[in-house]
Design a protein around this motif. Sequence first.
Motif, PDB file in Angstrom:
ATOM      1  N   GLU A 198       0.825  -1.209   0.000  1.00 48.54           N
ATOM      2  CA  GLU A 198       0.000   0.000   0.000  1.00 48.54           C
ATOM      3  C   GLU A 198       0.861   1.261   0.000  1.00 48.54           C
ATOM      4  N   ALA A 199       1.940   1.238   0.761  1.00 53.63           N
ATOM      5  CA  ALA A 199       2.819   2.412   0.801  1.00 53.63           C
ATOM      6  C   ALA A 199       3.489   2.647  -0.552  1.00 53.63           C
ATOM      7  N   SER A 200       3.730   1.572  -1.303  1.00 49.97           N
ATOM      8  CA  SER A 200       4.386   1.693  -2.604  1.00 49.97           C
ATOM      9  C   SER A 200       3.472   2.257  -3.679  1.00 49.97           C
ATOM     10  N   ILE A 201       2.189   1.909  -3.622  1.00 47.55           N
ATOM     11  CA  ILE A 201       1.306   2.288  -4.724  1.00 47.55           C
ATOM     12  C   ILE A 201       0.433   3.501  -4.431  1.00 47.55           C
ATOM     13  N   ARG A 202       0.255   3.844  -3.147  1.00 44.30           N
ATOM     14  CA  ARG A 202      -0.684   4.909  -2.814  1.00 44.30           C
ATOM     15  C   ARG A 202      -0.340   6.264  -3.426  1.00 44.30           C
ATOM     16  N   PRO A 203       0.962   6.613  -3.607  1.00 47.30           N
ATOM     17  CA  PRO A 203       1.247   7.910  -4.262  1.00 47.30           C
ATOM     18  C   PRO A 203       0.713   8.007  -5.693  1.00 47.30           C
ATOM     19  N   TYR A 204       0.402   6.848  -6.311  1.00 46.55           N
ATOM     20  CA  TYR A 204       0.010   6.840  -7.720  1.00 46.55           C
ATOM     21  C   TYR A 204      -1.445   6.428  -7.937  1.00 46.55           C
TER      22      TYR A 204
ATOM     23  N   MET B 264      -2.791  -2.076  -9.646  1.00 46.99           N
ATOM     24  CA  MET B 264      -2.291  -2.223  -8.279  1.00 46.99           C
ATOM     25  C   MET B 264      -1.118  -3.199  -8.223  1.00 46.99           C
ATOM     26  N   GLY B 265      -1.317  -4.394  -8.778  1.00 49.47           N
ATOM     27  CA  GLY B 265      -0.232  -5.368  -8.801  1.00 49.47           C
ATOM     28  C   GLY B 265       0.940  -4.901  -9.637  1.00 49.47           C
ATOM     29  N   ALA B 266       0.642  -4.234 -10.756  1.00 44.97           N
ATOM     30  CA  ALA B 266       1.711  -3.747 -11.631  1.00 44.97           C
ATOM     31  C   ALA B 266       2.555  -2.680 -10.941  1.00 44.97           C
ATOM     32  N   LEU B 267       1.914  -1.764 -10.235  1.00 42.31           N
ATOM     33  CA  LEU B 267       2.651  -0.717  -9.530  1.00 42.31           C
ATOM     34  C   LEU B 267       3.549  -1.302  -8.448  1.00 42.31           C
ATOM     35  N   ASN B 268       3.026  -2.252  -7.683  1.00 41.86           N
ATOM     36  CA  ASN B 268       3.848  -2.830  -6.625  1.00 41.86           C
ATOM     37  C   ASN B 268       4.995  -3.643  -7.203  1.00 41.86           C
ATOM     38  N   TRP B 269       4.715  -4.391  -8.279  1.00 39.43           N
ATOM     39  CA  TRP B 269       5.793  -5.160  -8.916  1.00 39.43           C
ATOM     40  C   TRP B 269       6.899  -4.221  -9.391  1.00 39.43           C
TER      41      TRP B 269
ATOM     42  N   ALA C 137       0.491  -9.165  -3.840  1.00 46.78           N
ATOM     43  CA  ALA C 137       0.436  -8.231  -2.713  1.00 46.78           C
ATOM     44  C   ALA C 137      -0.138  -6.881  -3.142  1.00 46.78           C
ATOM     45  N   GLY C 138       0.266  -6.399  -4.310  1.00 45.35           N
ATOM     46  CA  GLY C 138      -0.272  -5.130  -4.795  1.00 45.35           C
ATOM     47  C   GLY C 138      -1.770  -5.192  -5.004  1.00 45.35           C
ATOM     48  N   ASN C 139      -2.244  -6.278  -5.624  1.00 47.88           N
ATOM     49  CA  ASN C 139      -3.681  -6.425  -5.830  1.00 47.88           C
ATOM     50  C   ASN C 139      -4.430  -6.522  -4.507  1.00 47.88           C
ATOM     51  N   GLY C 140      -3.758  -7.078  -3.505  1.00 43.74           N
ATOM     52  CA  GLY C 140      -4.397  -7.225  -2.202  1.00 43.74           C
ATOM     53  C   GLY C 140      -4.717  -5.912  -1.514  1.00 43.74           C
ATOM     54  N   VAL C 141      -4.100  -4.821  -1.963  1.00 41.99           N
ATOM     55  CA  VAL C 141      -4.396  -3.511  -1.376  1.00 41.99           C
ATOM     56  C   VAL C 141      -5.886  -3.186  -1.523  1.00 41.99           C
TER      57      VAL C 141
END
Length: 342
Positions: A15-21, A61-66, A165-169
């Motif tokens: 969540e911390a990785s993708i929330r800015p975007y 979501m998953g793409a951003l975290n990856w 994990a990204g999709n899990g957000v």
Amino acid sequence: MTVPLATIDDVRRAEASIRPYFSSAPLIRSYPLERELSLPASRRVWLKDYGWTPTGSFKLMGALNWMARNLERIGDRPVAAHSSGNFASGISFAGMCFQRHVIVVMPESAPRIKFERTRSFGAEIRTYNIERDHLTGERERMTRDIAEKEGAIQASPYDDPHVIAGNGVGGLEIVRELQRENRKLSHFFCPISGGGLMSGHALAIADGFPEATIIGVEPDGANDFQKSLTAGQRVRLDRPSSICDGLLSYDVGVHNWPLLQRFVKQSVALPDESTRQAMRWIYDQHGLRTEPSGAIAVAAALSRQVDLSGDGDIVLTVSGRNADDEAFAKWIDLPPAAPQIG
């Protein structure tokens, strides 16, 4: 073989990785579905609408975290991925955010809107013939060649702990919203293909509402998860088929299967006609245009195949809205849904 599995802590870190975007996708109360399903006033139905996102689906979501977790490994090399279209636009969006070049392999027959979204974020697209892929394996071969011959780092659209994990957000968002409203959750419906969406969401849902029943939904012509659940091991389909172009993986991913097996105890497989009727129902009742894959969870609830007894709320995942105008009009060319009274 032991594979690394995503955990709920990975979802929280994602969540911390993708929330800015990416801002939270809305959780919309469906009063029409509450009436349609004859629920008591104490229970609610919610639609988690990923069609609202910048890419029109959950895949970013998953793409951003990856992308965030692999920046150092990528360096100045390109990223390669195959996709029916939604992960293509998701990884393209991530490439734009993190200033990385992305090359995606897509079916020639993918919806025009998926090509347009993917190109709009700067990715390069190469195409293959999906009708013969079950014989030639050209999707995998083309992606592998880009990695080997052009030095690209390959991203999986679903079979990767960072993608999961990204999709899990999105699942975390559902849990928090319901808890904020002091609600309980009895049933969660979500489409399954490779398992990237469901495995991430199941981690979060099971953590926040361990008593909830988690139901996987597939087309009956692409029900590899249902067959896997029955067999107790991953089952591969030779040639999945459905109008749900986002749900045509040959099998669930290696990193996804243990999570799905642990958390998802029930599966519903539906004919395309049921999905078309759900698309029309959502359009008539909510004014939302969905792609087939995005409507199938609602189709499962409308099919009455699942015992919905309990005292909690029901959440249905609307995974995407990326359908071309002409195709959407053809798919919903059905008698209008009966008007809701009261």
